[in-house]
Design a protein around this motif. Structure first.
Motif, PDB file in Angstrom:
ATOM      1  N   LYS A  73       0.833  -1.205   0.000  1.00 21.10           N
ATOM      2  CA  LYS A  73       0.000   0.000   0.000  1.00 21.10           C
ATOM      3  C   LYS A  73       0.866   1.252   0.000  1.00 21.10           C
ATOM      4  CE  LYS A  73      -4.155  -1.920   2.170  1.00 21.10           C
ATOM      5  NZ  LYS A  73      -5.048  -1.889   3.351  1.00 21.10           N
ATOM      6  N   TRP A  74       1.985   1.171   0.699  1.00 24.66           N
ATOM      7  CA  TRP A  74       2.900   2.308   0.694  1.00 24.66           C
ATOM      8  C   TRP A  74       3.606   2.424  -0.658  1.00 24.66           C
ATOM      9  CZ3 TRP A  74       8.423   1.705   0.686  1.00 24.66           C
ATOM     10  CH2 TRP A  74       9.113   2.938   0.662  1.00 24.66           C
ATOM     11  N   LEU A  75       4.099   1.313  -1.200  1.00 26.52           N
ATOM     12  CA  LEU A  75       4.802   1.355  -2.477  1.00 26.52           C
ATOM     13  C   LEU A  75       3.889   1.809  -3.614  1.00 26.52           C
ATOM     14  CD1 LEU A  75       7.086  -1.825  -2.644  1.00 26.52           C
ATOM     15  CD2 LEU A  75       7.794   0.565  -2.700  1.00 26.52           C
ATOM     16  N   ALA A  76       2.663   1.308  -3.604  1.00 26.20           N
ATOM     17  CA  ALA A  76       1.758   1.595  -4.712  1.00 26.20           C
ATOM     18  C   ALA A  76       1.088   2.954  -4.592  1.00 26.20           C
ATOM     19  CB  ALA A  76       0.691   0.501  -4.813  1.00 26.20           C
ATOM     20  N   ASP A  77       0.718   3.337  -3.377  1.00 29.22           N
ATOM     21  CA  ASP A  77      -0.111   4.540  -3.195  1.00 29.22           C
ATOM     22  C   ASP A  77       0.514   5.587  -2.284  1.00 29.22           C
ATOM     23  OD1 ASP A  77      -2.116   3.246  -4.725  1.00 29.22           O
ATOM     24  OD2 ASP A  77      -2.801   2.192  -2.938  1.00 29.22           O
ATOM     25  N   ASP A  78       1.760   5.338  -1.857  1.00 31.26           N
ATOM     26  CA  ASP A  78       2.436   6.260  -0.944  1.00 31.26           C
ATOM     27  C   ASP A  78       1.615   6.463   0.329  1.00 31.26           C
ATOM     28  OD1 ASP A  78       4.728   7.716  -0.431  1.00 31.26           O
ATOM     29  OD2 ASP A  78       3.861   9.603  -1.103  1.00 31.26           O
ATOM     30  N   GLU A  79       0.976   5.374   0.777  1.00 30.06           N
ATOM     31  CA  GLU A  79       0.114   5.430   1.955  1.00 30.06           C
ATOM     32  C   GLU A  79       0.926   5.146   3.215  1.00 30.06           C
ATOM     33  OE1 GLU A  79      -3.427   2.702   3.856  1.00 30.06           O
ATOM     34  OE2 GLU A  79      -3.569   3.188   1.720  1.00 30.06           O
ATOM     35  N   TYR A  80       1.074   6.145   4.061  1.00 30.94           N
ATOM     36  CA  TYR A  80       1.826   6.004   5.300  1.00 30.94           C
ATOM     37  C   TYR A  80       0.870   5.607   6.424  1.00 30.94           C
ATOM     38  CZ  TYR A  80       6.017   8.034   3.225  1.00 30.94           C
ATOM     39  OH  TYR A  80       7.117   8.257   2.448  1.00 30.94           O
ATOM     40  N   ASN A  81       1.156   4.498   7.037  1.00 31.98           N
ATOM     41  CA  ASN A  81       0.340   4.006   8.131  1.00 31.98           C
ATOM     42  C   ASN A  81       1.177   4.080   9.409  1.00 31.98           C
ATOM     43  OD1 ASN A  81      -0.859   2.269  10.067  1.00 31.98           O
ATOM     44  ND2 ASN A  81      -1.923   1.137   8.466  1.00 31.98           N
ATOM     45  N   PRO A  82       0.825   4.944  10.351  1.00 30.14           N
ATOM     46  CA  PRO A  82       1.636   5.090  11.561  1.00 30.14           C
ATOM     47  C   PRO A  82       1.826   3.781  12.312  1.00 30.14           C
ATOM     48  CG  PRO A  82       0.017   6.862  11.400  1.00 30.14           C
ATOM     49  CD  PRO A  82      -0.324   5.880  10.326  1.00 30.14           C
ATOM     50  N   VAL A  83       0.805   2.940  12.340  1.00 31.50           N
ATOM     51  CA  VAL A  83       0.927   1.651  13.033  1.00 31.50           C
ATOM     52  C   VAL A  83       1.944   0.775  12.321  1.00 31.50           C
ATOM     53  CG1 VAL A  83      -0.297  -0.420  13.759  1.00 31.50           C
ATOM     54  CG2 VAL A  83      -1.418   1.807  13.927  1.00 31.50           C
TER      55      VAL A  83
END
Length: 241
Positions: A73-83
């Motif tokens: 999700k981070w690689l594809a959408d640059d989605e940073y998840n704090p957890v």
């Protein structure tokens, strides 16, 4: 051909390479990886590179883990998840900071091609975490259950050790398969542990992300090989919290 199942790696490619030597893995062996390839130690990119190389020379099955899904999700959408960052993701992010776009694209394809479960010809089920549908994995409604569920292992551990499939109270979802192999829930985070069986479920997560070793098992003979405790291969690193 041996069928070898490998527990959660969590970027510990040094331990995986050690295991390949200790188990004397050859190109005639089938390798089933239970997921969670990243998040933990500093070698996220190197770990996935090695898995991609193995896939070119060996018969491999790569299952999807929850940490792999968070990473993609981070690689594809640059989605940073704090957890995610708090539970090993920061080490993965730092590893990919040194990788170019071509490597990231190749890895993105690897993550997206992961499968949720694998059922072999002997009715042995392999998946990262679990499933909840009483009719089996083919009928599971929510795909994320395959890599997030913990109730399957909890259920297996709650059964009396003398309860067999012939018992009228034996859980239906366990009776569907000859054996079930999972990772996801560490058997121990602080001590060296061996893969553990409860009912007909084998847990292969021996805590490689923490203070334990990485494990590989021959599913036919139940012979187990283990790496050194992975934290000893990465001195000065904290691994997962």
């Amino acid at each position: 051909m041996r069928t070898l199942v490998i527990g959660d790696i969590h970027s510990g490619v040094k331990a995986l390479r050690q295991l390949m030597e200790r188990a004397k893995v050859t190109t005639s062996d089938r390798l089933i990886f239970l997921g969670d390839y990243v998040d933990g130690w500093s070698d996220a990119v190197e770990t996935v590179n090695y898995l991609i190389e193995l896939d070119e020379t060996h018969s491999c099955v790569f299952l999807r883990g929850n940490h792999d899904e968070l990473c993609v999700k981070w690689l594809a959408d640059d989605e940073y998840n704090p957890v995610w960052l708090q539970h090993g993701g920061e080490a993965t992010l730092n590893s990919y900071a040194k990788a170019d776009d071509d490597v990231k694209d190749i890895h993105l394809m690897f993550y997206k091609n992961l499968t949720n479960y694998y059922l072999d010809g002997k009715n042995r089920l392999f998946l990262h975490a679990g499933f909840t549908n009483l009719k089996g994995v083919e009928h599971e409604y929510l795909p994320h259950v395959f890599y997030w569920d913990r109730t399957l292992w909890e259920l297996a551990q709650s059964l009396h050790r003398d309860m067999g499939k012939g018992d009228m109270h034996y859980p239906k979802r366990l009776s569907l398969y000859e054996e079930i192999y999972i990772g996801h829930t560490p058997i121990s985070k602080v001590d060296i542990a061996m893969p553990k069986k409860a009912a007909n479920v084998w847990n292969m997560d021996t805590g490689a992300a923490f203070k334990g070793p990485l494990s590989i098992m021959d599913v036919d003979t139940k012979e187990v090989w283990q790496s050194d405790p992975v934290h000893m291969l990465y001195p000065g690193e904290k691994g997962r919290n």
